[in-house]
Scaffold this active site. Structure first.
Site, PDB file in Angstrom:
ATOM      1  N   SER A 141       0.846  -1.192   0.000  1.00 38.97           N
ATOM      2  CA  SER A 141       0.000   0.000   0.000  1.00 38.97           C
ATOM      3  C   SER A 141       0.881   1.241   0.000  1.00 38.97           C
ATOM      4  O   SER A 141       1.997   1.224   0.538  1.00 38.97           O
ATOM      5  CB  SER A 141      -0.913   0.017   1.232  1.00 38.97           C
ATOM      6  N   TYR A 154      -1.338  -0.621  10.550  1.00 40.06           N
ATOM      7  CA  TYR A 154      -1.432  -0.994   9.132  1.00 40.06           C
ATOM      8  C   TYR A 154      -0.238  -0.476   8.346  1.00 40.06           C
ATOM      9  O   TYR A 154       0.411  -1.225   7.602  1.00 40.06           O
ATOM     10  CB  TYR A 154      -2.732  -0.431   8.554  1.00 40.06           C
TER      11      TYR A 154
END
Length: 260
Positions: A141, A154
């Site tokens: 990501s 995350y």
């Protein structure tokens, strides 16, 4: 579909782990449409069947279970007659609040996003190296490029994935194994459906799948999209550390909103 394919997907034997929904499901569908032989895995067997629709091999597994992953990898190789490419698309996301630090939530991000990926690599990489042929693709990501408030867990695991893949690419460049890092911005999926904050430049899952498949066929080692988010996050790497913390501070944004 890409018209300048350097690495055509047609005929490739591909295993997509984390394909019961979202980017993984859309990518598996796109790969099959481009002629790849596709096997898909995730925990939810019923959802896998919906994605497979008789065109793919569904092998349910829990990626955090190393033995289950090893067994599934062997089953995939037997059904497909070998394995050319593995795609890691499983992931866990929960917004963090460091003022009330949630240790178990952080550990769950590590367990899924890092140790799950480790289990898949353990199951496929040694055979690829012995064969001197193979392709590892992992969906990280852009959240891994810089630290973002709310992404303490995350973002940390995504940054680790990016570093891991970069290290693998360097280590395996003479062993016949290719490594591709995929770093999406916001994609409309079940994972992002829970977000209550703005998600600039968000794209649909099928758009993400086409971008990834195009990048794979062109031999890209890094696939980042959409381009506007890629530009923002690449430029963010150049911002000094102290300035970055002030720039993305939630308090700063709240104060700016009140003054608007």
């Amino acid at each position: 579909m890409s018209t300048d394919a350097r690495w055509p997907l047609a005929g490739q034997r591909v295993w997509v782990v984390g394909a019961s929904s979202g980017i993984g499901a859309a990518l598996a569908t796109e790969l099959a449409a481009r002629g790849a032989q596709v096997a898909i895995s995730a925990r939810r067997a019923d959802r896998l069947a919906d994605v497979a629709r008789g065109r793919m091999t569904a092998v349910p597994l829990d990626a955090t279970d190393d033995r289950a992953v090893a067994t599934a990898a062997q089953a995939v190789r037997e059904v497909l007659g070998g394995l050319d490419t593995v795609v890691w698309s499983a992931g866990h996301w929960q917004r963090s609040d460091p003022r009330t630090w949630d240790g178990p939530a952080f550990a769950e991000h590590v367990r899924v996003n890092l140790l799950g990926l480790n289990n898949v690599l353990s199951a496929v990489l040694p055979a690829m190296v012995r064969r001197r042929s193979g392709h590892v693709v992992a969906i990280a990501s852009v959240a891994g490029y810089r630290g973002l408030p709310g992404a303490e867990a995350y973002g940390s695991t995504k940054a680790a994935q990016i570093a891991l893949l970069e290290s693998l690419r360097a280590s395996l460049r003479h062993d016949g194994v290719r490594v591709t890092t995929v770093a999406p911005g916001f994609v409309r999926t079940e994972m992002t459906a829970v977000n209550t904050f703005p998600m600039p430049f968000i794209v649909e899952a099928d758009q993400a799948a086409r971008a990834i498949a195009d990048g794979l066929e062109r031999g890209r080692v890094e696939i980042v999209f959409p381009w506007r988010m890629a530009l923002v996050m690449k430029a963010a790497r150049l911002v000094p550390v102290r300035a970055w913390a002030a720039l993305v501070s939630p308090r700063r944004r709240r104060e700016a909103a009140r003054g608007a």
